[in-house]
Design a protein around this motif. Structure first.
Motif, PDB file in Angstrom:
ATOM      1  N   GLN A 138     -10.277   0.724  -3.189  1.00  6.70           N
ATOM      2  CA  GLN A 138      -9.762  -0.071  -4.048  1.00  6.70           C
ATOM      3  C   GLN A 138     -10.767  -0.108  -5.343  1.00  6.70           C
ATOM      4  OE1 GLN A 138     -10.021  -4.369  -3.229  1.00  6.70           O
ATOM      5  NE2 GLN A 138      -8.083  -4.573  -4.205  1.00  6.70           N
ATOM      6  N   GLN A 139     -12.010  -0.305  -4.848  1.00  4.81           N
ATOM      7  CA  GLN A 139     -12.772  -0.124  -6.403  1.00  4.81           C
ATOM      8  C   GLN A 139     -12.673   0.934  -7.035  1.00  4.81           C
ATOM      9  OE1 GLN A 139     -16.635  -0.857  -4.096  1.00  4.81           O
ATOM     10  NE2 GLN A 139     -16.297  -3.262  -4.227  1.00  4.81           N
ATOM     11  N   ARG A 140     -12.672   2.177  -6.242  1.00  7.48           N
ATOM     12  CA  ARG A 140     -12.469   3.448  -6.989  1.00  7.48           C
ATOM     13  C   ARG A 140     -11.351   3.727  -7.891  1.00  7.48           C
ATOM     14  NH1 ARG A 140     -13.344   6.263  -3.059  1.00  7.48           N
ATOM     15  NH2 ARG A 140     -11.313   7.264  -2.742  1.00  7.48           N
ATOM     16  N   VAL A 141     -10.195   3.294  -7.373  1.00 11.63           N
ATOM     17  CA  VAL A 141      -8.921   3.538  -7.866  1.00 11.63           C
ATOM     18  C   VAL A 141      -8.092   2.417  -8.504  1.00 11.63           C
ATOM     19  CG1 VAL A 141      -8.611   5.872  -6.445  1.00 11.63           C
ATOM     20  CG2 VAL A 141      -7.466   3.628  -5.856  1.00 11.63           C
ATOM     21  N   GLY A 142      -8.397   1.029  -8.233  1.00 15.46           N
ATOM     22  CA  GLY A 142      -7.987   0.043  -8.701  1.00 15.46           C
ATOM     23  C   GLY A 142      -6.921  -0.466  -7.883  1.00 15.46           C
ATOM     24  N   HIS A 143      -6.512  -0.015  -6.583  1.00 19.77           N
ATOM     25  CA  HIS A 143      -5.402  -0.636  -5.920  1.00 19.77           C
ATOM     26  C   HIS A 143      -5.568  -0.276  -4.506  1.00 19.77           C
ATOM     27  CE1 HIS A 143      -3.542   3.184  -5.217  1.00 19.77           C
ATOM     28  NE2 HIS A 143      -3.668   3.501  -6.379  1.00 19.77           N
ATOM     29  N   THR A 144      -4.727  -0.988  -3.454  1.00 16.26           N
ATOM     30  CA  THR A 144      -4.819  -0.544  -2.266  1.00 16.26           C
ATOM     31  C   THR A 144      -3.817   0.074  -1.513  1.00 16.26           C
ATOM     32  OG1 THR A 144      -4.078  -2.764  -1.633  1.00 16.26           O
ATOM     33  CG2 THR A 144      -6.358  -2.793  -1.550  1.00 16.26           C
ATOM     34  N   ILE A 179      -4.460 -12.086   6.225  1.00 21.10           N
ATOM     35  CA  ILE A 179      -4.969 -13.085   4.996  1.00 21.10           C
ATOM     36  C   ILE A 179      -5.942 -12.269   4.454  1.00 21.10           C
ATOM     37  CG2 ILE A 179      -6.345 -14.960   4.507  1.00 21.10           C
ATOM     38  CD1 ILE A 179      -4.927 -16.420   6.668  1.00 21.10           C
ATOM     39  N   ARG A 180      -6.957 -11.532   5.215  1.00 17.79           N
ATOM     40  CA  ARG A 180      -7.902 -10.684   4.552  1.00 17.79           C
ATOM     41  C   ARG A 180      -7.207  -9.423   3.848  1.00 17.79           C
ATOM     42  NH1 ARG A 180     -12.623  -9.215   8.609  1.00 17.79           N
ATOM     43  NH2 ARG A 180     -13.457  -8.264   6.691  1.00 17.79           N
ATOM     44  N   LEU A 181      -6.159  -8.793   4.294  1.00 20.45           N
ATOM     45  CA  LEU A 181      -5.672  -7.708   3.799  1.00 20.45           C
ATOM     46  C   LEU A 181      -4.726  -8.184   2.598  1.00 20.45           C
ATOM     47  CD1 LEU A 181      -4.672  -5.761   7.001  1.00 20.45           C
ATOM     48  CD2 LEU A 181      -6.446  -4.991   5.349  1.00 20.45           C
ATOM     49  N   ASN A 182      -4.139  -9.604   2.810  1.00 21.92           N
ATOM     50  CA  ASN A 182      -3.283  -9.947   1.447  1.00 21.92           C
ATOM     51  C   ASN A 182      -4.329 -10.158   0.306  1.00 21.92           C
ATOM     52  OD1 ASN A 182      -0.741 -10.063   2.204  1.00 21.92           O
ATOM     53  ND2 ASN A 182      -1.120 -11.943   3.578  1.00 21.92           N
ATOM     54  N   ASN A 183      -5.390 -10.777   0.609  1.00 20.58           N
ATOM     55  CA  ASN A 183      -6.431 -11.049  -0.432  1.00 20.58           C
ATOM     56  C   ASN A 183      -7.074  -9.753  -1.083  1.00 20.58           C
ATOM     57  OD1 ASN A 183      -6.590 -13.873   0.277  1.00 20.58           O
ATOM     58  ND2 ASN A 183      -8.076 -13.963   1.624  1.00 20.58           N
ATOM     59  N   VAL A 184      -6.972  -8.701  -0.658  1.00 21.33           N
ATOM     60  CA  VAL A 184      -7.396  -7.564  -1.272  1.00 21.33           C
ATOM     61  C   VAL A 184      -6.158  -6.838  -1.892  1.00 21.33           C
ATOM     62  CG1 VAL A 184      -9.714  -7.391  -0.008  1.00 21.33           C
ATOM     63  CG2 VAL A 184      -7.585  -6.051   0.826  1.00 21.33           C
ATOM     64  N   GLY A 185      -4.963  -7.501  -1.791  1.00 24.76           N
ATOM     65  CA  GLY A 185      -3.790  -6.828  -2.659  1.00 24.76           C
ATOM     66  C   GLY A 185      -2.984  -5.667  -1.727  1.00 24.76           C
ATOM     67  N   VAL A 186      -2.845  -5.712  -0.423  1.00 28.50           N
ATOM     68  CA  VAL A 186      -2.440  -4.925   0.302  1.00 28.50           C
ATOM     69  C   VAL A 186      -0.729  -5.163   0.046  1.00 28.50           C
ATOM     70  CG1 VAL A 186      -1.421  -4.092   2.553  1.00 28.50           C
ATOM     71  CG2 VAL A 186      -4.054  -4.262   1.835  1.00 28.50           C
ATOM     72  N   VAL A 187      -0.028  -4.015  -0.148  1.00 24.90           N
ATOM     73  CA  VAL A 187       1.356  -4.014  -0.286  1.00 24.90           C
ATOM     74  C   VAL A 187       1.943  -3.806   0.848  1.00 24.90           C
ATOM     75  CG1 VAL A 187       3.155  -3.034  -1.309  1.00 24.90           C
ATOM     76  CG2 VAL A 187       1.361  -3.290  -2.715  1.00 24.90           C
ATOM     77  N   TRP A 188       2.503  -4.568   1.853  1.00 21.63           N
ATOM     78  CA  TRP A 188       3.231  -4.351   2.920  1.00 21.63           C
ATOM     79  C   TRP A 188       4.293  -3.589   2.929  1.00 21.63           C
ATOM     80  CZ3 TRP A 188      -0.272  -5.347   6.521  1.00 21.63           C
ATOM     81  CH2 TRP A 188      -1.254  -6.526   6.234  1.00 21.63           C
ATOM     82  N   GLU A 189       5.171  -3.625   2.082  1.00 22.03           N
ATOM     83  CA  GLU A 189       6.562  -2.938   2.180  1.00 22.03           C
ATOM     84  C   GLU A 189       6.333  -1.761   1.256  1.00 22.03           C
ATOM     85  OE1 GLU A 189       9.059  -3.163   4.443  1.00 22.03           O
ATOM     86  OE2 GLU A 189       7.973  -5.092   4.952  1.00 22.03           O
ATOM     87  N   VAL A 190       6.077  -0.469   1.882  1.00 21.55           N
ATOM     88  CA  VAL A 190       5.995   0.684   0.978  1.00 21.55           C
ATOM     89  C   VAL A 190       6.956   1.703   1.228  1.00 21.55           C
ATOM     90  CG1 VAL A 190       4.417   2.799   0.432  1.00 21.55           C
ATOM     91  CG2 VAL A 190       3.263   0.297   1.135  1.00 21.55           C
TER      92      VAL A 190
END
Length: 193
Positions: A138-144, A179-190
């Motif tokens: 995430q730090q490298r590319v800006g998303h998860t 919650i931890r994954l939500n907090n870093v912006g994980v998109v659940w439906e890909v």
């Protein structure tokens, strides 16, 4: 035996010149344990390198192999089937974890294992390692939104994240983890491309 093998750890069933040397040596250990072994015999056996507490000696040998593994690999997460000097170190370490879980591992041994970085809950540690890789990504590319086949430092990060998504979809993902994954912006439906 010692001249031929270089040590005095005689296997239980070892026979030399028709004498079951392993059984005889075990009997000497039992006599010493009961305080009935003559001191002269005890001294002579010690001078030949006889180990009185074989299990403790084996534990120490395996511990030294673990320290060697840590020095070489930088961690103590020994893979289950890892062999070092003919010893399945991964199986031994797993046995230590099981003994601790059952409350049968001595506190001194627990402390020594922790001092070299042994992790008692391997699954949680592996999850945390993957989560740290996700943060790094995430730090490298800006998303998860990690591609399914992406690897980060040899870890299959994309596959791990897809597993988290599947667990959530089935209702089996721990809420704290979600919650931890939500907090870093994980998109659940890909959507698959």
């Amino acid at each position: 035996f010692r001249q031929k093998e270089g040590h005095s750890l005689v296997p239980q069933g070892y026979i030399e010149d028709g004498i079951n040397l392993g059984t005889w040596l075990n009997a000497q250990r039992q006599q010493k344990k009961k305080g009935k072994l003559e001191q002269g015999y005890e001294k002579r056996l010690e001078d030949m390198g006889v180990v009185w507490d074989v299990l403790s000696e084996q534990w120490e040998k395996n511990y030294r192999l673990l320290v060697k593994f840590r020095q070489k690999e930088g961690h103590s997460l020994v893979p289950q089937g890892y062999i070092e000097d003919g010893i399945n170190l991964g199986t031994w370490l797993n046995a230590q974890r099981q003994q601790k879980k059952k409350g049968k591992l001595d506190e001194v041994l627990i402390k020594r294992l922790e001092d070299v970085g042994v992790v008692w809950d391997v699954l949680t540690e592996q999850w945390e390692i993957n989560f740290r890789h996700l943060l790094k990504f995430q730090q490298r590319v800006g998303h998860t939104n990690v591609p399914a086949t992406h690897e980060e430092d040899g870890n299959k990060l994309g596959a791990w994240l897809n597993t988290q998504r599947q667990q959530r979809k089935k209702g089996k993902l721990d809420k704290d983890i979600e919650i931890r994954l939500n907090n870093v912006g994980v998109v659940w439906e890909v959507l698959s491309e």
